[in-house]
Design a protein around this motif. Structure first.
Motif, PDB file in Angstrom:
ATOM      1  N   VAL A 178      41.591  31.172  39.932  1.00 44.71           N
ATOM      2  CA  VAL A 178      41.482  32.547  39.312  1.00 44.71           C
ATOM      3  C   VAL A 178      41.355  33.746  40.375  1.00 44.71           C
ATOM      4  CG1 VAL A 178      40.805  33.925  37.391  1.00 44.71           C
ATOM      5  CG2 VAL A 178      40.812  31.560  37.303  1.00 44.71           C
ATOM      6  N   ASN A 179      42.322  34.670  40.568  1.00 45.22           N
ATOM      7  CA  ASN A 179      41.819  35.871  41.079  1.00 45.22           C
ATOM      8  C   ASN A 179      42.542  36.983  40.478  1.00 45.22           C
ATOM      9  OD1 ASN A 179      41.398  37.728  43.146  1.00 45.22           O
ATOM     10  ND2 ASN A 179      43.257  37.227  44.224  1.00 45.22           N
ATOM     11  N   GLY A 180      41.968  37.355  39.453  1.00 45.92           N
ATOM     12  CA  GLY A 180      42.072  38.474  38.460  1.00 45.92           C
ATOM     13  C   GLY A 180      42.063  38.014  36.885  1.00 45.92           C
ATOM     14  N   GLU A 181      43.125  37.604  36.293  1.00 44.84           N
ATOM     15  CA  GLU A 181      42.987  36.949  34.974  1.00 44.84           C
ATOM     16  C   GLU A 181      43.952  36.056  34.679  1.00 44.84           C
ATOM     17  OE1 GLU A 181      42.896  39.068  30.587  1.00 44.84           O
ATOM     18  OE2 GLU A 181      43.682  40.129  31.998  1.00 44.84           O
ATOM     19  N   MET A 182      43.543  35.276  33.558  1.00 43.06           N
ATOM     20  CA  MET A 182      44.475  34.112  33.058  1.00 43.06           C
ATOM     21  C   MET A 182      43.967  33.976  31.555  1.00 43.06           C
ATOM     22  SD  MET A 182      42.859  31.240  32.915  1.00 43.06           S
ATOM     23  CE  MET A 182      43.858  29.855  32.820  1.00 43.06           C
ATOM     24  N   LEU A 183      44.852  33.202  30.658  1.00 43.85           N
ATOM     25  CA  LEU A 183      44.393  32.848  29.350  1.00 43.85           C
ATOM     26  C   LEU A 183      44.345  31.310  29.176  1.00 43.85           C
ATOM     27  CD1 LEU A 183      46.428  35.694  29.121  1.00 43.85           C
ATOM     28  CD2 LEU A 183      45.060  35.897  27.352  1.00 43.85           C
ATOM     29  N   MET A 224      37.929  25.049  28.686  1.00 42.97           N
ATOM     30  CA  MET A 224      37.268  24.961  29.760  1.00 42.97           C
ATOM     31  C   MET A 224      36.175  23.832  30.055  1.00 42.97           C
ATOM     32  SD  MET A 224      34.430  25.786  31.869  1.00 42.97           S
ATOM     33  CE  MET A 224      33.490  26.803  30.928  1.00 42.97           C
ATOM     34  N   ILE A 225      36.544  22.851  30.970  1.00 45.12           N
ATOM     35  CA  ILE A 225      35.625  21.830  31.193  1.00 45.12           C
ATOM     36  C   ILE A 225      34.621  22.025  32.298  1.00 45.12           C
ATOM     37  CG2 ILE A 225      36.790  20.007  29.853  1.00 45.12           C
ATOM     38  CD1 ILE A 225      37.945  19.174  32.549  1.00 45.12           C
ATOM     39  N   ALA A 226      35.037  22.934  33.313  1.00 48.77           N
ATOM     40  CA  ALA A 226      34.065  23.172  34.512  1.00 48.77           C
ATOM     41  C   ALA A 226      34.642  24.404  35.086  1.00 48.77           C
ATOM     42  CB  ALA A 226      34.027  21.843  35.465  1.00 48.77           C
ATOM     43  N   TYR A 227      33.860  25.105  35.868  1.00 51.40           N
ATOM     44  CA  TYR A 227      34.339  26.268  36.822  1.00 51.40           C
ATOM     45  C   TYR A 227      33.099  26.405  37.752  1.00 51.40           C
ATOM     46  CZ  TYR A 227      30.878  29.919  34.987  1.00 51.40           C
ATOM     47  OH  TYR A 227      29.965  30.501  34.473  1.00 51.40           O
ATOM     48  N   ARG A 228      33.799  26.996  38.918  1.00 49.19           N
ATOM     49  CA  ARG A 228      32.734  27.589  39.824  1.00 49.19           C
ATOM     50  C   ARG A 228      33.270  28.853  40.286  1.00 49.19           C
ATOM     51  NH1 ARG A 228      34.087  22.986  44.515  1.00 49.19           N
ATOM     52  NH2 ARG A 228      36.407  23.501  44.822  1.00 49.19           N
ATOM     53  N   GLY A 229      32.435  29.707  40.847  1.00 47.94           N
ATOM     54  CA  GLY A 229      32.632  31.121  41.395  1.00 47.94           C
ATOM     55  C   GLY A 229      32.227  32.081  40.288  1.00 47.94           C
ATOM     56  N   SER A 230      32.877  33.475  40.413  1.00 52.86           N
ATOM     57  CA  SER A 230      32.241  34.478  39.477  1.00 52.86           C
ATOM     58  C   SER A 230      33.418  34.712  38.443  1.00 52.86           C
ATOM     59  CB  SER A 230      32.200  35.808  40.427  1.00 52.86           C
ATOM     60  OG  SER A 230      31.710  36.839  39.618  1.00 52.86           O
ATOM     61  N   LEU A 231      33.151  34.039  37.431  1.00 53.65           N
ATOM     62  CA  LEU A 231      34.206  34.123  36.408  1.00 53.65           C
ATOM     63  C   LEU A 231      33.557  34.346  35.068  1.00 53.65           C
ATOM     64  CD1 LEU A 231      36.364  30.809  36.913  1.00 53.65           C
ATOM     65  CD2 LEU A 231      36.903  33.113  37.514  1.00 53.65           C
ATOM     66  N   GLN A 232      34.346  35.087  34.288  1.00 59.15           N
ATOM     67  CA  GLN A 232      33.719  35.773  32.868  1.00 59.15           C
ATOM     68  C   GLN A 232      34.756  35.250  31.804  1.00 59.15           C
ATOM     69  OE1 GLN A 232      33.452  40.036  33.279  1.00 59.15           O
ATOM     70  NE2 GLN A 232      31.229  39.851  33.671  1.00 59.15           N
ATOM     71  N   ALA A 255      40.225  35.008  27.449  1.00 60.91           N
ATOM     72  CA  ALA A 255      40.756  35.447  28.683  1.00 60.91           C
ATOM     73  C   ALA A 255      39.583  35.231  29.734  1.00 60.91           C
ATOM     74  CB  ALA A 255      40.906  37.082  28.631  1.00 60.91           C
ATOM     75  N   VAL A 256      40.110  34.564  30.937  1.00 59.65           N
ATOM     76  CA  VAL A 256      39.200  34.358  32.091  1.00 59.65           C
ATOM     77  C   VAL A 256      39.514  35.130  33.173  1.00 59.65           C
ATOM     78  CG1 VAL A 256      38.543  32.570  33.623  1.00 59.65           C
ATOM     79  CG2 VAL A 256      39.487  31.944  31.426  1.00 59.65           C
ATOM     80  N   ARG A 257      38.237  36.039  33.530  1.00 61.02           N
ATOM     81  CA  ARG A 257      38.545  37.220  34.677  1.00 61.02           C
ATOM     82  C   ARG A 257      37.594  36.859  35.676  1.00 61.02           C
ATOM     83  NH1 ARG A 257      38.663  39.948  29.393  1.00 61.02           N
ATOM     84  NH2 ARG A 257      40.587  40.610  28.997  1.00 61.02           N
ATOM     85  N   GLY A 258      37.799  37.196  37.135  1.00 57.80           N
ATOM     86  CA  GLY A 258      36.953  37.245  38.155  1.00 57.80           C
ATOM     87  C   GLY A 258      37.974  36.366  39.155  1.00 57.80           C
ATOM     88  N   GLN A 259      36.946  36.046  39.878  1.00 51.49           N
ATOM     89  CA  GLN A 259      37.456  35.119  41.125  1.00 51.49           C
ATOM     90  C   GLN A 259      36.727  33.825  41.147  1.00 51.49           C
ATOM     91  OE1 GLN A 259      36.949  37.767  44.526  1.00 51.49           O
ATOM     92  NE2 GLN A 259      39.115  38.290  44.649  1.00 51.49           N
ATOM     93  N   ASP A 289      49.582  32.041  32.498  1.00 48.03           N
ATOM     94  CA  ASP A 289      49.329  33.196  33.440  1.00 48.03           C
ATOM     95  C   ASP A 289      49.420  34.300  32.575  1.00 48.03           C
ATOM     96  OD1 ASP A 289      49.319  31.563  35.964  1.00 48.03           O
ATOM     97  OD2 ASP A 289      51.357  31.869  36.281  1.00 48.03           O
ATOM     98  N   ALA A 290      48.537  35.251  32.956  1.00 49.79           N
ATOM     99  CA  ALA A 290      48.544  36.431  32.132  1.00 49.79           C
ATOM    100  C   ALA A 290      49.796  37.410  32.411  1.00 49.79           C
ATOM    101  CB  ALA A 290      47.400  37.402  32.580  1.00 49.79           C
ATOM    102  N   SER A 291      50.572  37.032  33.326  1.00 48.45           N
ATOM    103  CA  SER A 291      51.864  37.692  33.596  1.00 48.45           C
ATOM    104  C   SER A 291      53.013  37.360  32.405  1.00 48.45           C
ATOM    105  CB  SER A 291      52.561  37.410  34.905  1.00 48.45           C
ATOM    106  OG  SER A 291      52.667  36.007  35.331  1.00 48.45           O
TER     107      SER A 291
END
Length: 225
Positions: free
Chosen positions: A32-37, A43-51, A76-80, A114-116
């Protein structure tokens, strides 16, 4: 630590590119670099700065509920960072949607996108109230769509000479330019005698592809989704 579990087969490597990729047969990774849905709870796992933020109902176009006819709420998943998505160990696949493409998909098969991409919740023409997929999500624009399927899907070509009839509980989605209607494969007399259990199918006509999963949604599964 040693052992097969820590081999390269299972070890997560740094993401080679941004965006969506298949991690393995049962999960999708999104850099993620911005936003996705994604579907809520996937979501089963993540790392980094995500909201992670639940998508509200919003307004416009059937209220644009961010909820499909099968009751699929989105987030919505946002951040990096990186996030991994999966659903009940179902098989995962990615579809690339380009400008001009239209893909209609059953909400229970959506994992992330993708949010696009643009999406609308529409009724399936000709399905009526008895159709298993009365409301489906229609995706357009440009981006990637991650899907889940209970087993390996069948992608069946449809042509004007060869319409395809699918069980409404097994259909995953179909491409643009296909017309839908209900088809009754049993006579009334056969239904009265008990029938085969396959009385009505969704008929697709035109030029394109229909995606079918190798299992039907039982009433219990349909409620869970």
């Amino acid at each position: 630590m040693k052992g097969d579990l820590f081999s390269n087969e299972y070890m997560v490597q740094p993401a080679a590119t941004a965006g969506m990729s298949v991690q393995n047969a049962k999960s999708i990774r999104y850099a993620v670099n911005g936003e996705m849905l994604a579907r809520q709870g996937a979501m089963i796992a993540y790392r980094g700065s995500l909201q992670f933020e639940r998508k509200g109902q919003g307004v416009g176009g059937m209220l644009k509920r961010a909820v499909t006819g099968e009751g699929l709420p989105l987030m919505a998943v946002r951040g990096q960072g990186e996030a991994w998505f999966a659903h009940e160990a179902q098989n995962c696949f990615i579809i690339d949607i380009d400008p001009g493409d239209v893909f209609t998909v059953n909400g229970r098969n959506i994992l992330c996108f993708d949010a696009s991409l643009k999406y609308e919740i529409k009724t399936v023409k000709g399905a009526g109230m008895s159709g298993g997929g009365l409301f489906n999500s229609v995706f357009t624009g440009q981006g990637r769509l991650g899907l889940v399927c209970d087993g390996n899907p069948l992608v069946i070509p449809v042509s004007p000479q060869w319409p395809v009839y699918v069980d409404t509980d097994a259909v995953v989605g179909w491409t643009a330019n296909l017309q839908t209607s209900l088809h009754r494969s049993q006579s009334i007399g056969s239904m009265i005698r008990g029938g085969s259990g396959e009385a009505v199918q969704l008929m697709l006509q035109g030029e394109g592809y229909v995606v079918v999963r190798p299992s039907e949604a039982t009433p219990q599964k349909a409620q869970q989704h």
